[in-house]
Design a protein around this motif. Structure first.
Motif, PDB file in Angstrom:
ATOM      1  N   TYR A  95     -10.955 -10.067   0.977  1.00 44.19           N
ATOM      2  CA  TYR A  95      -9.198 -10.357  -0.215  1.00 44.19           C
ATOM      3  C   TYR A  95      -9.440  -9.042  -0.780  1.00 44.19           C
ATOM      4  CZ  TYR A  95     -10.163 -11.689  -4.594  1.00 44.19           C
ATOM      5  OH  TYR A  95     -10.836 -11.642  -5.944  1.00 44.19           O
ATOM      6  N   ALA A  96     -11.107  -8.952  -1.334  1.00 43.55           N
ATOM      7  CA  ALA A  96     -11.601  -8.087  -2.261  1.00 43.55           C
ATOM      8  C   ALA A  96     -12.050  -6.541  -1.570  1.00 43.55           C
ATOM      9  CB  ALA A  96     -12.452  -8.539  -3.232  1.00 43.55           C
ATOM     10  N   TYR A  97     -12.112  -6.585  -0.404  1.00 46.58           N
ATOM     11  CA  TYR A  97     -12.050  -5.510   0.350  1.00 46.58           C
ATOM     12  C   TYR A  97     -11.399  -4.118   0.217  1.00 46.58           C
ATOM     13  CZ  TYR A  97     -14.967  -7.694   3.799  1.00 46.58           C
ATOM     14  OH  TYR A  97     -15.682  -8.838   4.588  1.00 46.58           O
ATOM     15  N   GLY A  98      -9.739  -3.919   0.156  1.00 45.11           N
ATOM     16  CA  GLY A  98     -10.195  -2.817  -0.251  1.00 45.11           C
ATOM     17  C   GLY A  98      -9.084  -2.642  -1.843  1.00 45.11           C
ATOM     18  N   LYS A  99      -8.544  -1.842  -2.133  1.00 48.84           N
ATOM     19  CA  LYS A  99      -7.471  -1.974  -3.829  1.00 48.84           C
ATOM     20  C   LYS A  99      -6.977  -3.118  -4.393  1.00 48.84           C
ATOM     21  CE  LYS A  99      -6.303   3.430  -3.356  1.00 48.84           C
ATOM     22  NZ  LYS A  99      -5.730   3.876  -3.191  1.00 48.84           N
ATOM     23  N   ASP A 100      -6.631  -2.882  -5.379  1.00 51.11           N
ATOM     24  CA  ASP A 100      -6.359  -4.425  -6.874  1.00 51.11           C
ATOM     25  C   ASP A 100      -5.356  -4.749  -5.792  1.00 51.11           C
ATOM     26  OD1 ASP A 100      -5.652  -5.799  -8.019  1.00 51.11           O
ATOM     27  OD2 ASP A 100      -6.671  -5.160  -9.261  1.00 51.11           O
ATOM     28  N   TYR A 101      -4.849  -5.690  -5.038  1.00 47.25           N
ATOM     29  CA  TYR A 101      -3.370  -6.270  -4.792  1.00 47.25           C
ATOM     30  C   TYR A 101      -2.452  -6.345  -5.614  1.00 47.25           C
ATOM     31  CZ  TYR A 101      -4.555 -11.007  -5.639  1.00 47.25           C
ATOM     32  OH  TYR A 101      -4.949 -12.011  -6.549  1.00 47.25           O
ATOM     33  N   HIS A 102      -3.037  -6.408  -6.546  1.00 41.19           N
ATOM     34  CA  HIS A 102      -1.975  -6.698  -8.113  1.00 41.19           C
ATOM     35  C   HIS A 102      -1.058  -5.375  -8.208  1.00 41.19           C
ATOM     36  CE1 HIS A 102      -4.962  -9.747  -9.580  1.00 41.19           C
ATOM     37  NE2 HIS A 102      -3.924 -10.575  -9.599  1.00 41.19           N
ATOM     38  N   LYS A 103      -1.754  -4.503  -8.874  1.00 39.31           N
ATOM     39  CA  LYS A 103      -0.929  -3.101  -8.549  1.00 39.31           C
ATOM     40  C   LYS A 103       0.177  -2.740  -6.964  1.00 39.31           C
ATOM     41  CE  LYS A 103      -0.922   1.451 -10.875  1.00 39.31           C
ATOM     42  NZ  LYS A 103      -2.473   2.540 -10.673  1.00 39.31           N
ATOM     43  N   ILE A 104      -0.742  -2.929  -6.590  1.00 39.35           N
ATOM     44  CA  ILE A 104       0.082  -2.871  -4.492  1.00 39.35           C
ATOM     45  C   ILE A 104       1.813  -4.080  -4.372  1.00 39.35           C
ATOM     46  CG2 ILE A 104      -0.041  -2.927  -2.121  1.00 39.35           C
ATOM     47  CD1 ILE A 104      -3.028  -2.637  -2.993  1.00 39.35           C
ATOM     48  N   ILE A 105       1.262  -4.547  -4.671  1.00 38.40           N
ATOM     49  CA  ILE A 105       2.504  -5.856  -5.159  1.00 38.40           C
ATOM     50  C   ILE A 105       3.936  -6.035  -5.871  1.00 38.40           C
ATOM     51  CG2 ILE A 105       3.171  -8.838  -4.552  1.00 38.40           C
ATOM     52  CD1 ILE A 105       0.424  -8.707  -3.079  1.00 38.40           C
ATOM     53  N   LYS A 106       3.011  -5.980  -6.931  1.00 32.60           N
ATOM     54  CA  LYS A 106       4.261  -5.652  -7.642  1.00 32.60           C
ATOM     55  C   LYS A 106       4.803  -4.515  -7.908  1.00 32.60           C
ATOM     56  CE  LYS A 106       1.222  -7.431 -12.123  1.00 32.60           C
ATOM     57  NZ  LYS A 106       0.711  -7.562 -13.374  1.00 32.60           N
ATOM     58  N   ASN A 107       4.532  -3.411  -7.256  1.00 34.61           N
ATOM     59  CA  ASN A 107       5.236  -1.997  -6.777  1.00 34.61           C
ATOM     60  C   ASN A 107       6.001  -2.162  -5.994  1.00 34.61           C
ATOM     61  OD1 ASN A 107       3.440  -0.182  -8.876  1.00 34.61           O
ATOM     62  ND2 ASN A 107       2.472   0.134  -7.996  1.00 34.61           N
ATOM     63  N   LYS A 108       5.772  -2.735  -4.948  1.00 37.32           N
ATOM     64  CA  LYS A 108       6.659  -3.847  -4.183  1.00 37.32           C
ATOM     65  C   LYS A 108       7.503  -4.343  -4.711  1.00 37.32           C
ATOM     66  CE  LYS A 108       3.269  -3.184  -0.440  1.00 37.32           C
ATOM     67  NZ  LYS A 108       3.914  -2.411   0.759  1.00 37.32           N
ATOM     68  N   LEU A 109       7.898  -5.341  -5.513  1.00 42.25           N
ATOM     69  CA  LEU A 109       8.171  -6.210  -6.021  1.00 42.25           C
ATOM     70  C   LEU A 109       9.438  -5.423  -7.086  1.00 42.25           C
ATOM     71  CD1 LEU A 109       6.405  -8.644  -7.126  1.00 42.25           C
ATOM     72  CD2 LEU A 109       7.692  -9.080  -4.944  1.00 42.25           C
ATOM     73  N   LYS A 110       9.101  -4.202  -7.759  1.00 43.99           N
ATOM     74  CA  LYS A 110       9.734  -3.237  -8.545  1.00 43.99           C
ATOM     75  C   LYS A 110      11.144  -3.018  -7.728  1.00 43.99           C
ATOM     76  CE  LYS A 110       6.406  -2.555 -12.863  1.00 43.99           C
ATOM     77  NZ  LYS A 110       5.857  -2.019 -12.994  1.00 43.99           N
ATOM     78  N   GLU A 111      10.464  -2.233  -6.393  1.00 42.34           N
ATOM     79  CA  GLU A 111      11.172  -1.709  -5.962  1.00 42.34           C
ATOM     80  C   GLU A 111      12.120  -2.357  -5.052  1.00 42.34           C
ATOM     81  OE1 GLU A 111      10.963   1.313  -1.712  1.00 42.34           O
ATOM     82  OE2 GLU A 111       8.763   1.112  -2.795  1.00 42.34           O
ATOM     83  N   LEU A 112      11.690  -3.403  -4.422  1.00 41.07           N
ATOM     84  CA  LEU A 112      12.776  -4.838  -3.898  1.00 41.07           C
ATOM     85  C   LEU A 112      13.974  -5.260  -5.035  1.00 41.07           C
ATOM     86  CD1 LEU A 112      13.864  -6.710  -1.884  1.00 41.07           C
ATOM     87  CD2 LEU A 112      11.661  -8.016  -2.935  1.00 41.07           C
ATOM     88  N   LEU A 113      13.529  -5.321  -6.000  1.00 36.62           N
ATOM     89  CA  LEU A 113      14.366  -5.598  -7.077  1.00 36.62           C
ATOM     90  C   LEU A 113      15.256  -4.435  -7.917  1.00 36.62           C
ATOM     91  CD1 LEU A 113      15.247  -8.134  -9.174  1.00 36.62           C
ATOM     92  CD2 LEU A 113      13.711  -7.445 -10.550  1.00 36.62           C
ATOM     93  N   SER A 114      14.714  -3.157  -7.452  1.00 36.09           N
ATOM     94  CA  SER A 114      15.905  -2.215  -7.564  1.00 36.09           C
ATOM     95  C   SER A 114      17.077  -2.041  -6.575  1.00 36.09           C
ATOM     96  CB  SER A 114      14.964  -0.854  -7.965  1.00 36.09           C
ATOM     97  OG  SER A 114      15.277   0.465  -7.606  1.00 36.09           O
ATOM     98  N   ARG A 115      15.919  -2.460  -5.539  1.00 33.44           N
ATOM     99  CA  ARG A 115      16.983  -1.890  -4.549  1.00 33.44           C
ATOM    100  C   ARG A 115      18.461  -3.059  -4.255  1.00 33.44           C
ATOM    101  NH1 ARG A 115      18.926   0.532  -1.501  1.00 33.44           N
ATOM    102  NH2 ARG A 115      19.062  -0.316   0.253  1.00 33.44           N
TER     103      ARG A 115
END
Length: 308
Positions: A95-115
């Motif tokens: 799970y830690a191979y790439g970038k921090d997932y918290h920021k990645i997913i939070k941005n997706k959730l913000k966009e989903l709520l905006s839509r």
């Protein structure tokens, strides 16, 4: 729009945002989960993770996080890598191979709520991923995305367990998916048998205070109990043993999320490379990585444990 139309729209948007699976459950108080969590805490299985004791009422009642909550949307994002580390190198949990997932997913959730706001109107909602007081695995099971395996992880029947789980609680009525009531682990005990520290004392009981991930990530003290020091093998950050041995993970496929692609250093660094790493270079290379949670001092400590 009707609840059926709302649901179709939301599931289409989650797919567009790159989530692999979406399930929806009715927002209710999780009384049975509350009893299990209380027992787990009383047994001290959270170790020094005192934050697990906080906001107990918020963890079990979505209405306390979003007043008037009607629906809990659960989302899975696959993180299984196309390429893994070579055996013998200081091992990092996948799970830690790439970038921090918290920021990645939070941005997706913000966009989903905006839509949702754009298409449906004024909807109250909050998105959570991992660090918030939400029992995300319970909601995932209730929303039909899988069952809780004997290793404590959510397991999707067609895709295994290498997923991040995100939650969006909204005050919007939606169509609800059927929960997964069956246990497809059967008589298999591979995860329990493989855990070197005894962190799985019984099916679906995770003693966090004995888990390699706890010692290599969460425990900030430099001293680790002597009886544990010889059991870590090559693990430097986290542990995947109970997932790697799970037969259901034969269905795992490489993630399509570019931000989760492995950092070259994680794939290619040898023990000597890790030991030669300065604090300045660590901060530069891993500034967007989950490895920041252990910190430079924690990584150095964990490297020493591999030599015991």
């Amino acid at each position: 729009m009707s609840p059926e139309q709302y649901t179709r729209f939301i599931k289409a948007e989650t797919a567009r945002l790159g989530f692999d699976y979406c399930g929806i459950a009715r927002a209710v108080q999780l009384d049975e989960d509350a009893r299990r969590l209380e027992q787990w805490l009383n047994k001290g299985m959270h170790g020094s993770m005192r934050y697990m004791e906080n906001h107990f009422d918020l963890r079990i009642d979505p209405g306390k996080l979003v007043p008037g909550a009607r629906s809990v949307i659960t989302l899975l994002l696959n993180y299984y890598p196309a390429t893994e580390q070579q055996p013998g190198a200081p091992m990092v949990s996948k799970y830690a191979y790439g970038k921090d997932y918290h920021k990645i997913i939070k941005n997706k959730l913000k966009e989903l709520l905006s839509r949702i706001h754009d298409e449906i109107g004024e909807v109250q909602g909050r998105g959570f991923v991992d660090s918030a007081p939400v029992l995300e695995r319970s909601w995932a099971q209730r929303s039909g995305l899988g069952w809780i395996g004997k290793n404590g992880n959510l397991i999707h029947k067609g895709a295994g367990s290498f997923f991040f789980i995100a939650t969006l609680i909204v005050d919007l009525p939606l169509l609800y998916d059927d929960p997964v009531a069956a246990d497809f682990c059967g008589s298999c005990t591979r995860c329990l048998d493989a855990c070197p520290t005894g962190a799985l004392p019984a099916p679906r009981v995770v003693d966090g205070s004995r888990c390699i991930s706890y010692y290599t990530i969460e425990l900030k003290e430099q001293l680790i109990p002597e009886q544990m020091q010889e059991k870590f093998g090559d693990w430097m950050f986290g542990c995947d043993i109970c997932q790697d041995v799970c037969p259901w993970n034969r269905f795992s496929k490489a993630t399509g999320e570019a931000a989760l692609e492995p950092l070259p250093e994680i794939l290619n660094f040898s023990t000597r490379d890790w030991e030669a790493l300065t604090e300045e270079k660590f901060s530069e290379i891993f500034r967007h990585s989950p490895l920041k949670r252990a910190g430079y001092a924690g990584i150095r400590r964990n490297l020493r444990l591999r030599q015991i």
